[in-house]
Design an enzyme around this catalytic site. Structure first.
Site: not given
Length: 474
Positions: A124, A189, A192, A246, A279, A281, A321, A329, A453
């Protein structure tokens, strides 16, 4: 005359497809457009976004497969089970992952039909605005919508001077489809994605080295949680080098060479068969034609929104994002639901302090709310309670006794301010803490709730009791 809709959602990732479904449930005439084919054999657009196609879901499938291999190799003996030679069939493992992804993408297509969401296949792009609404070009056809939700997600950040070919040097997409287990694997990196994918290939036999620019491991997490997680991952065989810079990455017939400067300023060289670059987004806002509707992304590519995800242009919304906040998410999903409901005249609210974080290593790492460092920086007085899984019968029986639950509560009101977990099933356990914090519960509330338990959930209760130093089983 162009097709007209009440709502058009641009992007069918977790935020976008959930927003479209909720809008459909509320009786709105809604469409959702998606143009990314990912790895579709026919080259057609696939629903689910990065999360479903090349992120959350396929990585968790590989994590599960590699955990099974790890258990058979190293842990079944503890249960008195002896097995013979164990081999990995990477092709079959990848097929299982792809089958899961395919099943879930078809599931979204079904949900679209069920909720009367019109699927438009194509990217789009805004081309203008009229009295009827926003005009968006989708694969050469212009559609009009009174309200538009931008949910185009993000893409992997690539470092300058490092060419990602998703062969020898990969981002998250390429690292999900290595045809064989690399003997030596480098990861740039320690976030996550780097930790999860590094864990997958380490379990399957790779010698994995993780390079991280920051001096501290998992700086966003609670310090105690980060230390425990690094200890457990190091014990498993992951090698970490923190505070590095690096300098150069080159590829050749023998693999990849990484030249870097370590935390002491010494030049180092790492030779690996494959390299993963993870590293962070960046938002997917490049080719949306935002200027056609009087909108612009900031220097980092994000779209500015208010507390309700509304942009400065009335009728134009952005979620997930492409806006402020964590790139998660479930955060995008909640924003999608909230925006759809607000368009329909409702008044939903999201408490961003109650959005949980999870890293699916083993053990898993999860948290919600404030860390001790954040509370100290705010000058807020708090109490802390911590309880280890080694004192829990269910955890011992399962062989998952590593880790702990830490609970932070206000020193005066006892309101829960944060919960931090390192545990085999931290992703499940954190949900109780999220519910408690959403309802402004006190640590005493959790401490007085009967937990089954034996179960690992008892450790949450014990941590709550430990806030007032009255834990029962330690």
């Amino acid at each position: 005359m162009s097709k007209q809709f009440d709502v058009l959602v641009i992007g069918a990732g977790p935020g976008g497809y959930i927003a479209a479904i909720r809008a459909g449930q509320l009786g709105l005439n809604v469409a959702c457009c998606e143009g990314n084919p990912y790895d579709d054999p026919k080259g057609e657009a696939r629903l689910g976004g990065t999360c479903l196609n090349v992120g959350c879901i396929p990585s968790k499938a590989l994590l599960a497969s590699s955990e099974e291999f790890e258990n058979v190799q190293h842990h079944l003996g503890d249960h008195g089970i002896t097995v013979g030679d164990v081999k990995v069939d990477v092709a079959k493992m990848l097929k299982r992952k792809d089958d899961i992804v395919g099943k879930m993408t078809k599931g979204i297509e079904f949900l679209f039909r069920k909720n009367k969401v019109t699927l438009l296949k194509g990217y789009g792009k805004f081309v203008g605005k009229s009295a009827e609404g926003f005009q968006v070009d989708v694969a050469g056809e212009v559609v009009t919508a009174k309200q538009v939700i931008i949910a185009t997600g993000s893409k992997a950040r690539h470092l300058p001077g490092i060419k990602v070919d998703n062969d020898l040097v990969s981002d998250n997409e390429g690292a999900l489809k290595f045809p064989a287990v690399p003997k030596k694997l480098g990861v740039i990196g320690a976030g996550v994605i780097g930790l999860e994918l590094g864990s997958v290939w380490r379990r399957l036999g790779s010698d994995v080295t993780v390079l991280e620019a920051l001096p501290a491991f998992l700086g966003a997490a609670d310090e105690g949680v980060a230390k425990e997680a690094q200890k457990q991952l190091t014990k498993q065989g992951l090698k970490f080098s923190l505070g590095v810079n690096v300098n150069e990455v080159t590829t050749g017939k023998n693999g990849v060479t990484v030249k870097y400067t370590d935390k002491d300023g010494k030049a180092q060289t790492l030779e690996v068969d494959r390299l993963i670059v993870s590293v962070g987004r960046v938002p997917n806002t490049d080719n949306l034609g935002l200027d056609a509707v009087g909108l612009a992304a900031d220097q980092r590519g994000f779209i500015e929104v208010d507390d309700h995800c509304a942009t400065k242009v009335p009728g134009l919304w952005a979620i997930g994002d492409v806006v402020r906040g964590p790139m998660l998410a479930h955060k995008a999903e909640d924003e999608g639901v909230a925006v759809a409901e607000r368009i329909a005249g409702q008044k939903p609210h999201i408490d961003y302090n109650c959005v949980p974080w999870v890293i699916y290593t083993f053990p898993e790492i999860a948290w919600v709310g404030k860390t001790e460092a954040q509370l100290k920086a705010e000058g807020r007085e708090y109490k802390a309670g911590q309880f280890p899984f080694m004192a829990n019968g269910r955890a011992l029986g399962m062989g998952h006794a590593d880790g702990f639950v830490k609970m932070l509560a206000d020193a005066k009101t006892d309101e829960i301010l944060g919960v931090h977990i390192v545990a085999a099933n931290a992703s499940d356990l954190i949900a109780e803490a999220v519910v408690a914090m959403e309802f402004k519960a006190a640590s005493e509330d959790i401490g007085r709730v009967c937990h089954p338990h034996p179960s690992m959930s008892e450790v949450m209760r014990e941590a709550a009791l430990a806030v007032d130093k009255r834990q029962l089983n330690m």
